[in-house]
Design a protein around this motif. Structure first.
Motif, PDB file in Angstrom:
ATOM      1  N   TRP A 166       0.831  -1.199   0.000  1.00 20.93           N
ATOM      2  CA  TRP A 166       0.000   0.000   0.000  1.00 20.93           C
ATOM      3  C   TRP A 166       0.872   1.258   0.000  1.00 20.93           C
ATOM      4  O   TRP A 166       0.594   2.232  -0.721  1.00 20.93           O
ATOM      5  CB  TRP A 166      -0.937  -0.019   1.204  1.00 20.93           C
ATOM      6  N   ALA A 167       1.947   1.257   0.801  1.00 21.45           N
ATOM      7  CA  ALA A 167       2.847   2.410   0.850  1.00 21.45           C
ATOM      8  C   ALA A 167       3.498   2.654  -0.508  1.00 21.45           C
ATOM      9  O   ALA A 167       3.620   3.796  -0.953  1.00 21.45           O
ATOM     10  CB  ALA A 167       3.917   2.194   1.923  1.00 21.45           C
ATOM     11  N   LEU A 168       3.908   1.574  -1.178  1.00 24.18           N
ATOM     12  CA  LEU A 168       4.518   1.739  -2.497  1.00 24.18           C
ATOM     13  C   LEU A 168       3.519   2.279  -3.518  1.00 24.18           C
ATOM     14  O   LEU A 168       3.882   3.096  -4.377  1.00 24.18           O
ATOM     15  CB  LEU A 168       5.106   0.409  -2.967  1.00 24.18           C
ATOM     16  N   LYS A 169       2.266   1.854  -3.431  1.00 20.86           N
ATOM     17  CA  LYS A 169       1.241   2.393  -4.332  1.00 20.86           C
ATOM     18  C   LYS A 169       0.997   3.875  -4.067  1.00 20.86           C
ATOM     19  O   LYS A 169       0.817   4.662  -5.007  1.00 20.86           O
ATOM     20  CB  LYS A 169      -0.058   1.610  -4.188  1.00 20.86           C
ATOM     21  N   LEU A 170       0.995   4.262  -2.789  1.00 23.21           N
ATOM     22  CA  LEU A 170       0.837   5.672  -2.451  1.00 23.21           C
ATOM     23  C   LEU A 170       1.996   6.496  -2.997  1.00 23.21           C
ATOM     24  O   LEU A 170       1.803   7.588  -3.550  1.00 23.21           O
ATOM     25  CB  LEU A 170       0.744   5.851  -0.936  1.00 23.21           C
ATOM     26  N   MET A 171       3.207   5.961  -2.867  1.00 23.00           N
ATOM     27  CA  MET A 171       4.374   6.697  -3.354  1.00 23.00           C
ATOM     28  C   MET A 171       4.382   6.783  -4.882  1.00 23.00           C
ATOM     29  O   MET A 171       4.799   7.801  -5.446  1.00 23.00           O
ATOM     30  CB  MET A 171       5.647   6.047  -2.836  1.00 23.00           C
ATOM     31  N   GLN A 172       3.925   5.743  -5.552  1.00 21.93           N
ATOM     32  CA  GLN A 172       3.831   5.796  -7.018  1.00 21.93           C
ATOM     33  C   GLN A 172       2.798   6.831  -7.439  1.00 21.93           C
ATOM     34  O   GLN A 172       3.019   7.586  -8.394  1.00 21.93           O
ATOM     35  CB  GLN A 172       3.466   4.419  -7.577  1.00 21.93           C
ATOM     36  N   SER A 173       1.680   6.891  -6.742  1.00 26.22           N
ATOM     37  CA  SER A 173       0.670   7.915  -7.034  1.00 26.22           C
ATOM     38  C   SER A 173       1.228   9.309  -6.782  1.00 26.22           C
ATOM     39  O   SER A 173       0.909  10.256  -7.508  1.00 26.22           O
ATOM     40  CB  SER A 173      -0.567   7.707  -6.167  1.00 26.22           C
ATOM     41  N   ALA A 174       2.066   9.440  -5.756  1.00 23.32           N
ATOM     42  CA  ALA A 174       2.667  10.739  -5.454  1.00 23.32           C
ATOM     43  C   ALA A 174       3.573  11.184  -6.589  1.00 23.32           C
ATOM     44  O   ALA A 174       3.582  12.366  -6.963  1.00 23.32           O
ATOM     45  CB  ALA A 174       3.457  10.655  -4.148  1.00 23.32           C
ATOM     46  N   ILE A 175       4.327  10.257  -7.158  1.00 26.47           N
ATOM     47  CA  ILE A 175       5.206  10.613  -8.276  1.00 26.47           C
ATOM     48  C   ILE A 175       4.374  10.969  -9.506  1.00 26.47           C
ATOM     49  O   ILE A 175       4.671  11.950 -10.202  1.00 26.47           O
ATOM     50  CB  ILE A 175       6.180   9.456  -8.572  1.00 26.47           C
TER      51      ILE A 175
END
Length: 81
Positions: free
Chosen positions: A38-47
């Protein structure tokens, strides 16, 4: 038996019963992996969206996963929390 000690649980008594160690370990591993995904998906969305708040949320979720893993390892190995 009152000896003035405040140790809980008393020495020699495990925090978690032996038959629950493996199921709790596996369950906590699944939860930690889910939080990291979930954290990696959030960070990808942030980028993708150039949003700092999503990157911060991803870092917070990842740090929560690390904290959960640390506490569960300490608890399942009988270390004092």
């Amino acid at each position: 038996m009152v000896d003035g000690s405040t140790d809980f649980p008393p020495d020699g008594v495990p925090l978690i019963a032996h038959q629950w160690v493996l199921p709790l370990g596996l369950l906590s591993s699944v939860v930690v992996v889910g939080l990291v995904v979930w954290a990696l998906k959030l960070m990808q969305s942030a980028i993708d969206q150039s949003e700092f708040s999503l990157m911060l949320a991803g870092c917070l979720v990842c740090s929560a996963a690390v904290g959960l893993a640390l506490v569960m390892v300490m608890t399942l190995n009988g270390l004092p929390v």
